[in-house]
Design an enzyme around this catalytic site. Structure first.
Site, PDB file in Angstrom:
ATOM      1  N   HIS A   1      -5.519   0.357 -15.397  1.00  0.00           N
ATOM      2  CA  HIS A   1      -5.467   1.504 -14.156  1.00  0.00           C
ATOM      3  C   HIS A   1      -4.727   2.820 -14.471  1.00  0.00           C
ATOM      4  O   HIS A   1      -5.164   3.808 -14.096  1.00  0.00           O
ATOM      5  CB  HIS A   1      -4.922   0.979 -12.986  1.00  0.00           C
TER       6      HIS A   1
ATOM      7  N   GLY B   1     -15.196  -0.157  -2.789  1.00  0.00           N
ATOM      8  CA  GLY B   1     -16.220   0.728  -2.806  1.00  0.00           C
ATOM      9  C   GLY B   1     -16.021   1.964  -2.045  1.00  0.00           C
ATOM     10  O   GLY B   1     -17.087   2.775  -1.944  1.00  0.00           O
TER      11      GLY B   1
ATOM     12  N   ASP C   1     -12.013  11.315  -7.596  1.00  0.00           N
ATOM     13  CA  ASP C   1     -10.514  11.697  -7.375  1.00  0.00           C
ATOM     14  C   ASP C   1      -9.990  12.616  -8.649  1.00  0.00           C
ATOM     15  O   ASP C   1     -10.362  12.411  -9.774  1.00  0.00           O
ATOM     16  CB  ASP C   1      -9.551  10.862  -6.935  1.00  0.00           C
TER      17      ASP C   1
ATOM     18  N   ASP D   1      -6.036 -29.315  -2.748  1.00  0.00           N
ATOM     19  CA  ASP D   1      -4.838 -28.276  -2.100  1.00  0.00           C
ATOM     20  C   ASP D   1      -4.901 -27.218  -2.940  1.00  0.00           C
ATOM     21  O   ASP D   1      -3.904 -26.246  -2.910  1.00  0.00           O
ATOM     22  CB  ASP D   1      -3.574 -29.190  -2.160  1.00  0.00           C
ATOM     23  N   GLY D   2      -5.907 -26.838  -3.823  1.00  0.00           N
ATOM     24  CA  GLY D   2      -6.165 -25.241  -4.707  1.00  0.00           C
ATOM     25  C   GLY D   2      -5.345 -25.546  -5.948  1.00  0.00           C
ATOM     26  O   GLY D   2      -5.530 -24.541  -6.599  1.00  0.00           O
TER      27      GLY D   2
ATOM     28  N   ARG E   1      -5.944   9.951   0.122  1.00  0.00           N
ATOM     29  CA  ARG E   1      -5.767   8.471   0.764  1.00  0.00           C
ATOM     30  C   ARG E   1      -4.494   8.164   1.344  1.00  0.00           C
ATOM     31  O   ARG E   1      -3.413   8.575   0.920  1.00  0.00           O
ATOM     32  CB  ARG E   1      -5.697   7.478  -0.365  1.00  0.00           C
TER      33      ARG E   1
ATOM     34  N   LYS F   1      -9.527  14.056  -3.578  1.00  0.00           N
ATOM     35  CA  LYS F   1      -9.717  12.782  -2.572  1.00  0.00           C
ATOM     36  C   LYS F   1      -8.274  12.753  -1.941  1.00  0.00           C
ATOM     37  O   LYS F   1      -7.053  12.930  -2.504  1.00  0.00           O
ATOM     38  CB  LYS F   1     -10.227  11.734  -2.734  1.00  0.00           C
TER      39      LYS F   1
END
Length: 291
Positions: free
Chosen positions: A129, A225, A168, A37-38, A193, A191
């Site tokens: 990030h 990518g 970017d 079931d994971g 988005r 860039k």
């Protein structure tokens, strides 16, 4: 100095072993069983020594599964020590660090609460990030950079009149830092988005300075990518030399590495925050220093 034990989660076993070696710490591996079931069932192979415990596990895809395994390992380690340093080389959900569109949940803030509730006393991540994400934590959190190691690796590759390029403007500082360690100059592309569709467009005009030069496209992570492919196609039109890609976290979803190579990239170089064929740069040293 009290004993140090490194517990290596299944997602980062190799990196955890390297880290244990650098810290001259004892290493505890984990056994993993996934039910039909994971559900994950994790067992640690031996009892950690008294002292500091370092839990190492990245949360790359399947993100939620690896996250839950990390939380489970922290909770288990807490039974043996109240000093738990949690090393998450690649932290999933780090891009969800603010409310971009109304009603969005800032999931990173939920993750930060979960890590501290599970029993982590400190968190170490590699190339988060955005530094804004660190503000969601109530326990000490440290971001370490793989950039110097990546730059050193590329230096050995003897590129022709190299130029560092950020795909970017958001990654401009990273490209600047990379160029400083490499000993060359850098530029950043513009860039755009679409927040709803995710479609990427390069807005930069013609670039004479890339002509005939080998380029290093630098990013913190590569998922599908898309940005790298768009940037490479644009740069190739400007008659540049070879294009190399350097990133910390190579997620490379849906054969992204093949698509990137097809667009004209000579090689992808990444760190071992996520294991894979491109992860040739070891970050155990910078993590050991931070500890």
């Amino acid at each position: 100095m009290s004993a140090i034990t490194v517990i290596g989660g299944k997602a980062s076993e190799d990196l955890a072993r390297k880290l244990a070696k650098k810290l001259k710490a004892s290493f505890v591996s984990t056994e993993l069983r996934v039910f039909p079931d994971g559900e994950s069932k994790i067992t640690i192979s031996s009892k950690p020594k008294k002292g500091k415990i370092i839990v190492v596990n990245s949360t790359y895809p399947p993100v939620d599964t690896n996250l839950l395994q990390t939380l489970s390992l922290i909770a288990k380690a807490r039974q043996f020590s109240n000093q738990i340093i949690c090393v998450i080389p690649y932290l999933g959900y780090a891009r969800q660090d603010r409310e971009f569109l109304p009603g969005e949940i800032v999931t990173l803030s939920v993750i930060a609460k979960l890590l501290s509730s599970a029993g982590a006393s400190k968190v170490i991540v590699v190339d988060m990030h955005s530094m804004l994400g660190l503000n969601h934590f109530t326990i000490p959190v440290r971001n370490v950079s793989a950039v110097p190691e990546l730059a050193n690796h590329l230096k050995k590759m003897r590129l022709k009149n190299p130029l560092v390029v950020s795909p970017d403007l958001g990654g401009k500082e990273r490209a600047k830092e990379f160029a400083k360690f490499y000993g060359t100059d850098y530029i950043a592309l513009q860039k755009q988005r679409d927040r709803k569709t995710g479609k990427v467009q390069i807005m930069t005009g013609n670039l004479d300075e890339v002509k005939g030069r080998d380029l290093v496209l630098v990013d913190d992570m590569i998922s599908t990518g898309g940005s790298i492919i768009k940037a490479t196609q644009f740069l190739k039109k400007q008659k540049c030399g070879k294009v190399f890609v350097a990133c910390t976290h190579a997620l490379l979803i849906d054969n992204a590495d093949q698509k990137i190579k097809k667009s004209g990239v000579s090689a992808i170089i990444s760190a071992n925050t996520i294991p894979g064929s491109t992860s040739v740069v070891d970050v155990s040293g910078v993590i050991a220093k931070a500890i």
